[in-house]
Design a protein around this motif. Structure first.
Motif, PDB file in Angstrom:
ATOM      1  N   THR A   8     -54.368  25.597  78.099  1.00  0.00           N
ATOM      2  CA  THR A   8     -53.919  24.774  76.976  1.00  0.00           C
ATOM      3  C   THR A   8     -54.759  25.039  75.729  1.00  0.00           C
ATOM      4  O   THR A   8     -54.236  25.140  74.610  1.00  0.00           O
ATOM      5  N   GLN A  19     -48.814  20.464  68.616  1.00  0.00           N
ATOM      6  CA  GLN A  19     -47.396  20.270  68.861  1.00  0.00           C
ATOM      7  C   GLN A  19     -46.738  21.571  69.309  1.00  0.00           C
ATOM      8  O   GLN A  19     -45.926  21.595  70.236  1.00  0.00           O
ATOM      9  N   ALA A  22     -47.803  22.390  72.820  1.00  0.00           N
ATOM     10  CA  ALA A  22     -47.076  21.556  73.777  1.00  0.00           C
ATOM     11  C   ALA A  22     -45.691  22.130  74.062  1.00  0.00           C
ATOM     12  O   ALA A  22     -45.239  22.185  75.211  1.00  0.00           O
ATOM     13  N   ALA A  23     -45.005  22.569  73.026  1.00  0.00           N
ATOM     14  CA  ALA A  23     -43.673  23.151  73.207  1.00  0.00           C
ATOM     15  C   ALA A  23     -43.739  24.435  74.019  1.00  0.00           C
ATOM     16  O   ALA A  23     -42.886  24.689  74.887  1.00  0.00           O
ATOM     17  N   VAL A  27     -45.048  20.736  77.880  1.00  0.00           N
ATOM     18  CA  VAL A  27     -45.650  19.427  78.126  1.00  0.00           C
ATOM     19  C   VAL A  27     -45.596  18.623  76.825  1.00  0.00           C
ATOM     20  O   VAL A  27     -45.185  19.124  75.770  1.00  0.00           O
ATOM     21  N   THR A  28     -46.046  17.391  76.880  1.00  0.00           N
ATOM     22  CA  THR A  28     -46.061  16.568  75.676  1.00  0.00           C
ATOM     23  C   THR A  28     -47.295  16.876  74.837  1.00  0.00           C
ATOM     24  O   THR A  28     -48.291  17.416  75.346  1.00  0.00           O
ATOM     25  N   GLN A  29     -47.219  16.501  73.556  1.00  0.00           N
ATOM     26  CA  GLN A  29     -48.379  16.684  72.683  1.00  0.00           C
ATOM     27  C   GLN A  29     -49.546  15.835  73.168  1.00  0.00           C
ATOM     28  O   GLN A  29     -50.711  16.239  73.062  1.00  0.00           O
ATOM     29  N   GLN A  30     -49.242  14.662  73.727  1.00  0.00           N
ATOM     30  CA  GLN A  30     -50.301  13.803  74.268  1.00  0.00           C
ATOM     31  C   GLN A  30     -51.016  14.493  75.428  1.00  0.00           C
ATOM     32  O   GLN A  30     -52.244  14.406  75.552  1.00  0.00           O
ATOM     33  N   ALA A  31     -50.250  15.204  76.275  1.00  0.00           N
ATOM     34  CA  ALA A  31     -50.877  15.912  77.401  1.00  0.00           C
ATOM     35  C   ALA A  31     -51.800  17.013  76.898  1.00  0.00           C
ATOM     36  O   ALA A  31     -52.891  17.235  77.444  1.00  0.00           O
ATOM     37  N   SER A  33     -53.441  17.013  74.048  1.00  0.00           N
ATOM     38  CA  SER A  33     -54.636  16.340  73.514  1.00  0.00           C
ATOM     39  C   SER A  33     -55.567  15.915  74.641  1.00  0.00           C
ATOM     40  O   SER A  33     -56.797  16.070  74.545  1.00  0.00           O
ATOM     41  N   LYS A  34     -55.013  15.382  75.732  1.00  0.00           N
ATOM     42  CA  LYS A  34     -55.833  14.945  76.868  1.00  0.00           C
ATOM     43  C   LYS A  34     -56.539  16.126  77.527  1.00  0.00           C
ATOM     44  O   LYS A  34     -57.717  16.028  77.902  1.00  0.00           O
TER      45      LYS A  34
END
Length: 311
Positions: A8, A19, A22-23, A27-31, A33-34
């Motif tokens: 990631t 963003q 993530a695409a 996965v999501t943008q939140q994932a 970031s985590k």
């Protein structure tokens, strides 16, 4: 170190925006970031600085990026090294001079593009354990011997019946015969120091002795085929059995004779053994190749032990 987090990080560094990373990763943008935050905690540094244009690497992030790429490359090579189809097909042939080795040479000639790794294992139980663990993909064996049942997840197919010949020196009483029957061998000493108790070939010769009253001796140290040939050549009272496909060379002065055995003809049944769930793509190719020359079971005029009838 979490490889998903490293992957990631590399994706975000290449994209410049969480963003877009993530695409790309699905996965999501939140994932994203985590995962980046978890990696920063593991490394105890900041890897990115948020800007109006997205995310920029810090000095530590720039330093870590080439190593992160190398981590992913190493992980990919490690996975590829054990993935079926990306490693050689590993096959046990028991001995490099036997029928199994000859069958694999013919397969290699027919399919030179398939990478092979040929090994030699001694006992059938060790071969089965190696098949179940994935250390090897297949083995050539005589299956069904008492005390050595195949587990339910291991399957076999008969691929070759190897005719046995009598091998004698030039002064042996049967040296001049064009063929001999098993009855004619009664009372003659057949010396085979390579028979090891508990092996499938020991079970084979035990049954041959019991059914036809032969005298097979396995005494003395086994110094290998060259020493066996030397002794048989020099000892008129000794003979030995040899498979028709055994690739042995001896000095012309030995005067050794290969004599067909009849009445009936003893054949050694070779089966290919493999795990029913083995995914290697070359294994079905090998099985199909061997099936084209597989023997008809229980051919008239031949003998095999009863336990080998379904091998």
């Amino acid at each position: 170190m979490d490889l998903d987090a490293v992957r990631t990080f590399v994706s975000a560094a290449d994209a410049g925006r969480f963003q877009e990373a993530a695409a790309e990763l699905g996965v999501t943008q939140q994932a994203v970031s985590k995962r980046i935050a978890a990696l920063e905690r593991d490394l105890a540094v900041r890897l990115f600085t948020r800007t109006p244009r997205g995310a920029e690497l810090t000095i530590d992030g720039q330093a870590f990026l080439p190593h992160a790429r190398e981590l992913l490359r190493v992980a990919q090579r490690a996975a590829a090294s054990v993935q079926a189809g990306r490693r050689p097909l590993r096959v046990d042939v028991i001995t490099s001079r036997g029928a199994g080795s000859g069958l694999m040479r013919a397969f290699h000639q027919a399919h030179p593009d398939i990478e092979l790794d040929v090994v030699t294992l001694f006992e059938i139980d060790a071969a089965v354990a190696a098949i179940r663990s994935g250390t090897i993909d297949a083995s050539f064996r005589a299956v069904g011997a008492p005390g050595h049942p195949l587990p339910e997840d291991i399957v076999s197919a008969r691929v070759a019946d190897e005719t046995l010949h009598l091998l004698t020196g030039p002064k042996h009483a049967l040296a001049g015969a064009r063929s001999v029957t098993l009855d004619q061998l009664v009372g003659h000493r057949i010396w085979m120091p390579g028979i090891a108790p508990g092996t499938e070939w020991a079970a084979y010769y035990d049954d041959l002795v019991a059914e036809f009253g032969l005298t097979i001796e396995a005494t003395g140290p086994n110094f290998g085929s060259d020493a066996l040939l030397d002794t048989v050549a020099d000892t008129p009272a000794l003979a030995t059995f040899m498979g028709e496909h055994a690739r042995l060379v001896w000095p012309t002065a030995h005067g050794l004779r290969r004599i067909p055995v009849t009445g009936p003809t003893p054949v050694y049944p070779h089966s290919l053994v493999w795990h029913r769930d083995n995914p290697h793509p070359a294994l079905p190719v090998l099985r199909a190749h061997l099936a084209t020359a597989a023997p008809a079971p229980n051919a008239p005029g031949t003998w095999i032990p009863q336990w080998a009838g379904r091998g």
